[in-house]
Design an enzyme around this catalytic site. Structure first.
Site, mmCIF file in Angstrom:
data_model
loop_
_atom_site.group_PDB
_atom_site.id
_atom_site.type_symbol
_atom_site.label_atom_id
_atom_site.label_comp_id
_atom_site.label_asym_id
_atom_site.label_seq_id
_atom_site.Cartn_x
_atom_site.Cartn_y
_atom_site.Cartn_z
ATOM 1 N N LYS A 172 40.865 75.945 2.314
ATOM 2 C CA LYS A 172 41.374 74.916 3.230
ATOM 3 C C LYS A 172 40.249 74.126 3.912
ATOM 4 O O LYS A 172 40.333 72.920 4.029
ATOM 5 C CB LYS A 172 42.235 75.540 4.341
ATOM 6 C CG LYS A 172 43.609 75.955 3.907
ATOM 7 C CD LYS A 172 44.488 76.295 5.099
ATOM 8 C CE LYS A 172 43.921 77.363 6.006
ATOM 9 N NZ LYS A 172 43.777 78.695 5.389
ATOM 10 N N ARG A 221 49.700 78.943 12.853
ATOM 11 C CA ARG A 221 49.663 80.169 12.066
ATOM 12 C C ARG A 221 50.831 81.083 12.381
ATOM 13 O O ARG A 221 50.927 82.167 11.813
ATOM 14 C CB ARG A 221 48.368 80.923 12.360
ATOM 15 C CG ARG A 221 47.324 80.744 11.244
ATOM 16 C CD ARG A 221 46.046 81.232 11.817
ATOM 17 N NE ARG A 221 45.143 81.868 10.939
ATOM 18 C CZ ARG A 221 43.964 81.340 10.629
ATOM 19 N NH1 ARG A 221 43.653 80.119 10.995
ATOM 20 N NH2 ARG A 221 43.114 82.037 9.926
ATOM 21 N N ARG A 254 31.863 83.878 0.179
ATOM 22 C CA ARG A 254 31.601 82.732 1.081
ATOM 23 C C ARG A 254 30.394 83.004 1.977
ATOM 24 O O ARG A 254 30.199 84.106 2.483
ATOM 25 C CB ARG A 254 32.841 82.491 1.938
ATOM 26 C CG ARG A 254 32.627 81.427 3.000
ATOM 27 C CD ARG A 254 33.908 80.865 3.492
ATOM 28 N NE ARG A 254 34.704 81.820 4.237
ATOM 29 C CZ ARG A 254 35.884 81.524 4.775
ATOM 30 N NH1 ARG A 254 36.401 80.324 4.606
ATOM 31 N NH2 ARG A 254 36.547 82.430 5.443
ATOM 32 N N ARG A 283 30.321 85.661 7.245
ATOM 33 C CA ARG A 283 31.081 85.877 8.470
ATOM 34 C C ARG A 283 31.524 87.332 8.544
ATOM 35 O O ARG A 283 31.890 87.908 7.530
ATOM 36 C CB ARG A 283 32.325 84.977 8.468
ATOM 37 C CG ARG A 283 32.048 83.567 8.883
ATOM 38 C CD ARG A 283 33.196 82.631 8.623
ATOM 39 N NE ARG A 283 34.516 83.154 8.941
ATOM 40 C CZ ARG A 283 35.640 82.433 8.842
ATOM 41 N NH1 ARG A 283 35.573 81.169 8.455
ATOM 42 N NH2 ARG A 283 36.810 82.957 9.123
ATOM 43 N N ARG A 327 43.128 90.350 7.354
ATOM 44 C CA ARG A 327 43.507 88.933 7.499
ATOM 45 C C ARG A 327 44.593 88.547 6.499
ATOM 46 O O ARG A 327 45.473 87.753 6.808
ATOM 47 C CB ARG A 327 42.277 88.039 7.331
ATOM 48 C CG ARG A 327 41.366 88.081 8.548
ATOM 49 C CD ARG A 327 39.999 87.544 8.230
ATOM 50 N NE ARG A 327 40.006 86.109 8.006
ATOM 51 C CZ ARG A 327 39.127 85.473 7.240
ATOM 52 N NH1 ARG A 327 38.185 86.158 6.606
ATOM 53 N NH2 ARG A 327 39.175 84.169 7.108
HETATM 54 P P1 AMP Z 1 39.815 80.897 10.170
HETATM 55 O O1 AMP Z 1 38.414 80.424 10.208
HETATM 56 O O2 AMP Z 1 40.809 79.763 10.193
HETATM 57 O O3 AMP Z 1 40.088 81.856 9.029
HETATM 58 O O4 AMP Z 1 40.083 81.714 11.531
HETATM 59 C C1 AMP Z 1 39.297 82.835 11.877
HETATM 60 C C2 AMP Z 1 39.967 83.635 12.986
HETATM 61 O O5 AMP Z 1 40.171 82.801 14.149
HETATM 62 C C3 AMP Z 1 41.340 84.175 12.665
HETATM 63 O O6 AMP Z 1 41.285 85.396 11.925
HETATM 64 C C4 AMP Z 1 41.922 84.370 14.080
HETATM 65 O O7 AMP Z 1 41.365 85.483 14.725
HETATM 66 C C5 AMP Z 1 41.387 83.127 14.795
HETATM 67 N N1 AMP Z 1 42.312 81.976 14.616
HETATM 68 C C6 AMP Z 1 42.063 80.809 13.969
HETATM 69 N N2 AMP Z 1 43.122 79.988 14.017
HETATM 70 C C7 AMP Z 1 44.081 80.648 14.708
HETATM 71 C C8 AMP Z 1 45.435 80.345 15.073
HETATM 72 N N3 AMP Z 1 46.015 79.175 14.724
HETATM 73 N N4 AMP Z 1 46.120 81.279 15.775
HETATM 74 C C9 AMP Z 1 45.567 82.449 16.150
HETATM 75 N N5 AMP Z 1 44.321 82.820 15.804
HETATM 76 C C10 AMP Z 1 43.568 81.932 15.090
#
Ligand code: AMP
Length: 212
Positions: free
Chosen positions: A13, A88, A122, A155, A166
């Site tokens: 994404k 989400r 990644r 990460r 996740r």
């Molecule tokens: P991402 O980089 O989008 O995979 O997000 C990494 C982490 O950030 C996730 O595993 C959550 O802990 C937090 N996070 C990101 N976006 C959201 C969201 N919309 N709602 C809740 N937690 C989020």
């Protein structure tokens, strides 16, 4: 145009959002990036988010909705925006629908095998956030960002235990959004089950869906 990108963690994404937001000249709003920045700067929200983030759990809806609401007030969102990683949960989607009208939702799909390989390979730049992959998008020099010479790291939440967590969280809490937006007639599925060399074709399909 106000766009939401859906899809499992690791589907790509972030990469697609960067390309599409440039084409349509709208900002890419990544809640994941916003939380990483807050955690790095040890802000109040960052300290709160860290306990959830580190375990691969979602940050509570009220905190997430608040940072999104504030972000949408900024000038660059006037002509539209693209969400990457938000909403989400159904509660986040409901809250969003009370703030703005969403025009289109792109749902990127890929097999679990491809997703796990994309996540575990990644690497991200600690300085500018640029995304690489040890096999698919290798940097010119191993461990060094092509854009700014920053250090590339994995990460913490891309390590095996967090990846599993996740993906479980995605299935339980985020996947129901596919049906939610399908029922509203906003959803377009985009096949992201293609190798990285075909990313242009994935973007072309996304454009077709957005221009329909
Ligand atoms: P991402 O980089 O989008 O995979 O997000 C990494 C982490 O950030 C996730 O595993 C959550 O802990 C937090 N996070 C990101 N976006 C959201 C969201 N919309 N709602 C809740 N937690 C989020």
């Amino acid at each position: 145009m106000n766009i939401v990108l859906l899809g499992s963690p690791g589907v790509g994404k972030g990469t697609y959002a960067e390309r599409i937001s440039k084409i349509y000249n709208i900002p890419q709003i990544s809640t994941g990036d916003m939380f990483r920045e807050a955690i790095k700067n040890k802000t109040e929200i960052g300290l709160l988010a860290k306990t959830y983030y580190d375990k691969g759990n979602l940050v509570p809806d009220d905190v997430t909705i608040k940072i999104v609401e504030q972000r949408l007030k900024q000038d660059d969102c006037k002509n539209g925006f693209m969400f990457d990683g938000f909403p989400r949960t159904i509660a986040q989607a409901d809250a969003l629908s009370n703030i703005v009208v969403i025009d289109k939702v792109l749902n990127f799909t890929a097999s679990e095998e491809i997703i796990i390989s994309r996540l575990s390979g990644r690497r991200v730049c600690i300085e500018c956030g640029a995304i690489f992959h040890i096999k698919n998008i290798p940097p010119k020099t191993e461990g060094v960002c092509d854009e700014c010479n920053g250090k590339l790291i994995q990460r913490d939440d891309d390590k095996p235990d967090s990846i599993k967590k996740r993906l479980d969280v995605y299935k339980k809490q985020t996947e129901p959004l596919i049906e939610y937006y399908k029922e509203k007639g906003l959803l377009a599925d985009i096949d992201a089950n293609r190798p990285f060399e075909q990313v242009d074709e994935i973007i072309a399909d996304a454009r077709k869906a957005l221009d329909e």
